[in-house]
Scaffold this active site. Structure first.
Site, PDB file in Angstrom:
ATOM      1  CG  MET A  18      47.137  43.860  44.312  1.00  0.00           C
ATOM      2  SD  MET A  18      45.633  44.121  44.152  1.00  0.00           S
ATOM      3  CE  MET A  18      44.776  42.784  45.255  1.00  0.00           C
ATOM      4  N   GLY A 109      46.395  35.055  55.333  1.00  0.00           N
ATOM      5  CA  GLY A 109      45.284  34.332  55.042  1.00  0.00           C
ATOM      6  C   GLY A 109      44.147  35.082  54.187  1.00  0.00           C
ATOM      7  CB  SER A 110      41.707  34.855  52.666  1.00  0.00           C
ATOM      8  OG  SER A 110      40.337  35.070  52.407  1.00  0.00           O
ATOM      9  CB  SER A 111      37.915  38.065  55.344  1.00  0.00           C
ATOM     10  OG  SER A 111      37.889  38.366  53.745  1.00  0.00           O
ATOM     11  CB  CYS A 112      37.036  33.385  52.394  1.00  0.00           C
ATOM     12  SG  CYS A 112      38.607  32.561  51.710  1.00  0.00           S
ATOM     13  CE1 TYR A 139      43.275  31.548  48.641  1.00  0.00           C
ATOM     14  CE2 TYR A 139      41.707  32.739  49.866  1.00  0.00           C
ATOM     15  CZ  TYR A 139      42.994  32.850  49.121  1.00  0.00           C
ATOM     16  OH  TYR A 139      43.847  33.872  49.623  1.00  0.00           O
ATOM     17  CE  LYS A 143      45.859  31.754  51.668  1.00  0.00           C
ATOM     18  NZ  LYS A 143      47.158  32.111  51.771  1.00  0.00           N
ATOM     19  N   PRO A 166      43.713  39.397  55.639  1.00  0.00           N
ATOM     20  CG  PRO A 166      45.066  39.625  53.799  1.00  0.00           C
ATOM     21  CD  PRO A 166      44.785  38.737  54.997  1.00  0.00           C
ATOM     22  CG  ASN A 168      36.554  40.997  49.519  1.00  0.00           C
ATOM     23  OD1 ASN A 168      36.748  40.362  50.766  1.00  0.00           O
ATOM     24  ND2 ASN A 168      35.899  40.947  48.725  1.00  0.00           N
ATOM     25  CG  HIS A 182      38.809  38.676  44.402  1.00  0.00           C
ATOM     26  ND1 HIS A 182      40.212  38.339  44.223  1.00  0.00           N
ATOM     27  CD2 HIS A 182      38.211  37.769  45.181  1.00  0.00           C
ATOM     28  CE1 HIS A 182      40.582  37.244  45.021  1.00  0.00           C
ATOM     29  NE2 HIS A 182      39.131  36.855  45.429  1.00  0.00           N
ATOM     30  NE  ARG A 212      32.071  39.460  49.288  1.00  0.00           N
ATOM     31  CZ  ARG A 212      30.756  38.816  49.721  1.00  0.00           C
ATOM     32  NH1 ARG A 212      29.987  39.609  50.408  1.00  0.00           N
ATOM     33  NH2 ARG A 212      30.271  37.544  49.041  1.00  0.00           N
TER      34      ARG A 212
HETATM   35  P1  GDP Z   1      33.920  36.864  47.409  1.00  0.00           P
HETATM   36  O1  GDP Z   1      33.914  38.026  48.262  1.00  0.00           O
HETATM   37  O2  GDP Z   1      34.673  35.416  47.946  1.00  0.00           O
HETATM   38  O3  GDP Z   1      32.229  36.389  47.468  1.00  0.00           O
HETATM   39  O4  GDP Z   1      34.353  36.977  45.771  1.00  0.00           O
HETATM   40  P2  GDP Z   1      34.059  38.048  44.718  1.00  0.00           P
HETATM   41  O5  GDP Z   1      35.099  39.191  45.097  1.00  0.00           O
HETATM   42  O6  GDP Z   1      34.612  37.394  43.489  1.00  0.00           O
HETATM   43  O7  GDP Z   1      32.830  38.538  44.697  1.00  0.00           O
HETATM   44  C1  GDP Z   1      31.854  39.215  45.554  1.00  0.00           C
HETATM   45  C2  GDP Z   1      30.617  39.536  45.337  1.00  0.00           C
HETATM   46  O8  GDP Z   1      30.663  40.342  44.146  1.00  0.00           O
HETATM   47  C3  GDP Z   1      29.870  38.539  44.879  1.00  0.00           C
HETATM   48  O9  GDP Z   1      28.441  38.569  45.493  1.00  0.00           O
HETATM   49  C4  GDP Z   1      29.723  38.288  43.357  1.00  0.00           C
HETATM   50  O10 GDP Z   1      28.572  37.943  42.963  1.00  0.00           O
HETATM   51  C5  GDP Z   1      29.657  39.804  43.292  1.00  0.00           C
HETATM   52  N1  GDP Z   1      29.912  40.491  41.653  1.00  0.00           N
HETATM   53  C6  GDP Z   1      29.148  41.320  40.882  1.00  0.00           C
HETATM   54  N2  GDP Z   1      29.872  41.199  39.863  1.00  0.00           N
HETATM   55  C7  GDP Z   1      30.873  40.545  39.933  1.00  0.00           C
HETATM   56  C8  GDP Z   1      31.923  40.351  38.791  1.00  0.00           C
HETATM   57  O11 GDP Z   1      31.882  40.761  37.560  1.00  0.00           O
HETATM   58  N3  GDP Z   1      32.757  39.429  39.180  1.00  0.00           N
HETATM   59  C9  GDP Z   1      33.000  39.034  40.274  1.00  0.00           C
HETATM   60  N4  GDP Z   1      34.066  38.034  40.566  1.00  0.00           N
HETATM   61  N5  GDP Z   1      32.186  39.157  41.291  1.00  0.00           N
HETATM   62  C10 GDP Z   1      30.963  39.836  41.178  1.00  0.00           C
END
Ligand code: GDP
Length: 310
Positions: A18, A109-112, A139, A143, A166, A168, A182, A212
């Site tokens: 992406m 990298g990534s914000s994580c 991960y 990074k 970056p 999310n 994600h 987020r």
């Molecule tokens: P993170 O930013 O590393 O935590 O990764 P994600 O983008 O996978 O998840 C972000 C937040 O969205 C977390 O609190 C997840 O529990 C929530 N979330 C809610 N529904 C979903 C879903 O269907 N898929 C994912 N990946 N996350 C979800």
């Protein structure tokens, strides 16, 4: 400007992803030649293949958007792949770039990478000041090693290697597989399918309260090219929108975009992850860059791509 792209050969690693594909689109107007390699040409986990590719192509610059990525569940399920693949890919590319006398290198990298309980908005200097979020520490460790690689080659050899972190990201070409994606593509797909099936409910993981920050991949690519041209220092730079939303708020916006009026329910058996992840945008704003694509407009664009491609 510190680096002029005109006439340069720029290797975009991860051009099918992406972010990589957005960078390729963005570079089209910069007067440079974009070089890419598919897996048959160079498996980025294999040092010899990466070195041979750099030797024959001799890029002037590298934008490193290749990585093994995934959402909160994928990170937890495949820790070895997230750590090993990313360490191999970044080590091979950074070192091959050094051996091939690459002039400019941008590591992504990534914000994580930041501590789970970092003060918000998260400033660049919070790196390594606290424990990581366990659901994505594999991960994150890879990074963090990548940032340090870029810094160390800069320090030891005087190379112009920089790093960007970056937030999310979402956009065309995202991974819409519900098990590995994600949150943004997952919610777009779930809400779309709920609408199509006439379901009364759509399920989101966790409590819906985590917050987020989101940035469209085209804005991200624009920021990366901006940094490539205008930034040269060892410190990594956050790339974000500077605004965050809760997962529930995000779901409501997606429901509006998709035109779905059912109930949002929580699956509390799934993890929340880090409670909040908003990065400070001060450094990048201070350099003169800001995003152009609003959240709703960006979601509409990602949803349109999903409709056309799935
Ligand atoms: P993170 O930013 O590393 O935590 O990764 P994600 O983008 O996978 O998840 C972000 C937040 O969205 C977390 O609190 C997840 O529990 C929530 N979330 C809610 N529904 C979903 C879903 O269907 N898929 C994912 N990946 N996350 C979800």
């Amino acid at each position: 400007m510190t680096y002029n792209l005109q006439g340069k050969r720029i290797y975009v690693a991860g051009h099918r992803g992406m972010v990589g594909s957005a960078v390729v689109r963005r570079l089209a107007s910069e007067g440079c030649e974009v070089i890419t390699a598919d897996r048959a040409r160079a498996d980025l986990k294999r040092q010899s293949e990466v070195e041979a590719f750099f030797k024959s192509e001799r890029p002037d610059g590298v934008i490193m958007a290749a990585a093994k990525v995934g959402g909160i569940l994928a990170n937890d399920l495949y820790p070895a792949e997230f750590l090993y693949d990313n360490l191999m890919i970044e080590s091979n590319i950074v070192h091959a770039a050094h051996e091939a006398d690459v002039e400019k290198f941008l590591f992504l990298g990534s914000s994580c990478i930041y501590p789970k309980y970092a003060e918000q908005p998260i400033r660049e200097d919070s790196l390594l000041t606290g424990a990581l979020e366990p659901t994505n520490e594999w991960y994150a460790i890879a990074k963090i090693a990548g940032i340090k690689l870029a810094q160390s080659y800069r320090k030891q050899y005087g190379h112009d290697y920089i790093s960007a972190m970056p937030t999310n990201l979402y956009g065309p070409g995202d991974n819409f597989d519900l098990k590995t994606s994600h949150v943004m593509p997952a919610i777009i797909r779930k809400v779309h399918e709920a609408k199509m099936n006439g379901d009364k409910e759509v399920v989101v993981w966790g409590t819906g309260t985590p917050r987020r920050e989101f940035l469209h991949s085209d804005d991200c690519a624009d920021a990366l090219v901006f940094l490539f041209k205008n930034y040269s220092a060892p410190e990594h730079v956050n790339v974000g929108s500077g605004e965050d939303v809760s997962i529930l708020e995000l779901t409501q916006i997606v429901c509006e975009v998709v035109g779905y009026e059912g109930q949002v329910v929580n699956d509390l058996s799934k993890p929340d992850g880090t409670p909040r992840k908003l990065m400070s945008a001060d450094v990048l704003r201070g350099l003169g860059w800001q995003p152009k694509i609003g959240l709703k407009e960006g979601i509409l664009n990602a949803y349109s791509w999903y409709l056309e491609n799935h």
